[in-house]
Design an enzyme around this catalytic site. Structure first.
Site, mmCIF file in Angstrom:
data_model
loop_
_atom_site.group_PDB
_atom_site.id
_atom_site.type_symbol
_atom_site.label_atom_id
_atom_site.label_comp_id
_atom_site.label_asym_id
_atom_site.label_seq_id
_atom_site.Cartn_x
_atom_site.Cartn_y
_atom_site.Cartn_z
ATOM 1 N N THR A 90 -9.566 -12.590 -0.529
ATOM 2 C CA THR A 90 -10.862 -13.117 -0.083
ATOM 3 C C THR A 90 -10.946 -14.637 -0.172
ATOM 4 O O THR A 90 -11.926 -15.226 0.263
ATOM 5 C CB THR A 90 -12.015 -12.500 -0.892
ATOM 6 N N TYR A 125 12.016 -23.554 7.408
ATOM 7 C CA TYR A 125 11.473 -23.578 8.778
ATOM 8 C C TYR A 125 12.373 -24.397 9.692
ATOM 9 O O TYR A 125 12.606 -24.032 10.847
ATOM 10 C CB TYR A 125 10.059 -24.166 8.799
ATOM 11 N N HIS A 182 9.826 -30.886 -5.288
ATOM 12 C CA HIS A 182 9.692 -29.705 -6.131
ATOM 13 C C HIS A 182 9.819 -30.039 -7.604
ATOM 14 O O HIS A 182 10.510 -30.964 -7.997
ATOM 15 C CB HIS A 182 10.767 -28.674 -5.769
ATOM 16 N N GLU A 195 19.112 -27.730 -3.414
ATOM 17 C CA GLU A 195 18.655 -29.095 -3.653
ATOM 18 C C GLU A 195 19.054 -29.516 -5.063
ATOM 19 O O GLU A 195 19.587 -28.714 -5.838
ATOM 20 C CB GLU A 195 17.142 -29.203 -3.457
ATOM 21 N N ILE A 255 3.079 -17.144 -3.804
ATOM 22 C CA ILE A 255 3.051 -18.402 -3.063
ATOM 23 C C ILE A 255 2.538 -19.549 -3.930
ATOM 24 O O ILE A 255 2.868 -20.711 -3.697
ATOM 25 C CB ILE A 255 2.160 -18.262 -1.817
#
Length: 291
Positions: free
Chosen positions: A17, A161, A249, A211, A97
């Site tokens: 929600t 991506y 990161h 990385e 996530i």
């Protein structure tokens, strides 16, 4: 074929929600994921998209809908509890996530699930997608993917991506793409995903994006050297990063020689991995490796 998830996976979204949860839950459903439930404490009884029931607890959601995968959009302070709740309810695949989860919280979670039959993707990750199964649980743009036989595993969401975009442009489809997350401590590792790609008869080649920071890439190199038989290429980013400075990161920080890009490249190259020279050459490097 795919790894971890497929068209029969029954997805629930924790935090459905909220703004991010609702947006990406809808995008996952539109891509083809079988979204069967949402969970937000105190919002039980509501409906999402007029057809997806919202529950107060994961246990209730699993009991009523048979959900077996969870996508988590819960604020950092509560994300660890959300993961444990999903595990205790019997969820088998979890993609968290959420970024900014305290490392000590993640350490406790990883220790808790160590002997349990669950795959935790993340935290701080884009999730997982299997184009051939029309299944997506995450935040990746679905339209750039195409079905095929190349697996992708990456610590970087954005570069996942980029890799997929290059592969698709070269008409190289993907079997499953997994973003394992960029935090210092996380759930599934490169080795966990590579083992699954090795066993998957419909994954013929792999792109691995690492990385700076930690030793995950060196550990993967040891596995690849002894057990991985399929063509694999790897890009290691952060080669120009100064020691001691975090680059993006939380896990991308050089603390000692092992965390340096050159050490990771050396280990992977010695294991027979084709090294991608620059981010713009991911697709062409794989293309050459599979000729």
């Amino acid at each position: 074929m795919s790894i971890l998830v497929d068209k029969n996976t029954r997805l629930l979204v924790q935090g459905i929600t909220g703004r991010e949860g609702s947006y990406h839950a809808q995008r996952s459903a539109e891509y083809g994921a079988h979204l069967v439930a949402g969970v937000t404490p105190g919002k039980g009884g509501q409906q999402f998209m007029d057809s997806v029931p919202v529950f107060d607890t994961v246990q209730n959601a699993v009991g009523k809908t048979g959900a077996d995968a969870s996508l988590i959009f819960v604020p950092p302070a509560f994300a660890a509890d959300a993961i444990v709740e999903a595990v205790d309810a019997g969820i088998k695949v979890i993609a968290c996530i959420t970024e900014g989860i305290p490392v000590q919280d993640t350490i406790k979670v990883v220790r808790y699930i160590r002997d349990k039959d669950v795959s935790l993707i993340g935290p701080n990750c884009p999730g997982i997608i299997s184009p051939g199964e029309n299944f997506k649980m995450g935040i990746m743009p679905g339209h750039i993917h195409m079905s095929g036989t190349t697996g992708v595993v990456s610590r970087s969401g954005t570069l996942t991506y980029e890799a997929v975009s290059q592969l698709t442009a070269l008409n190289i489809g993907q079997s499953t793409c997994v973003g394992i997350g960029g935090d210092p401590v996380s759930g599934v590792t490169f080795i966990d995903i590579l083992e699954k790609f090795q066993r998957d008869p419909d994954t013929d080649s792999v792109v691995m994006i690492g990385e700076i920071g930690g030793t995950k890439e060196q550990e993967a190199a040891e596995y690849i050297k002894s057990h991985f038989t399929k063509p694999i290429v790897s890009l290691i980013v952060g080669q120009s990063a100064p020691p001691g400075k975090r680059m993006g990161h939380a896990g991308a920080i050089i603390t000692g020689s092992a965390g340096k890009a050159e050490e990771k490249i050396k280990a992977l190259s010695s294991a027979g991995v084709a090294i991608v020279p620059r981010p713009g050459a991911i697709g062409t490097t794989l293309q050459q490796a599979i000729i």
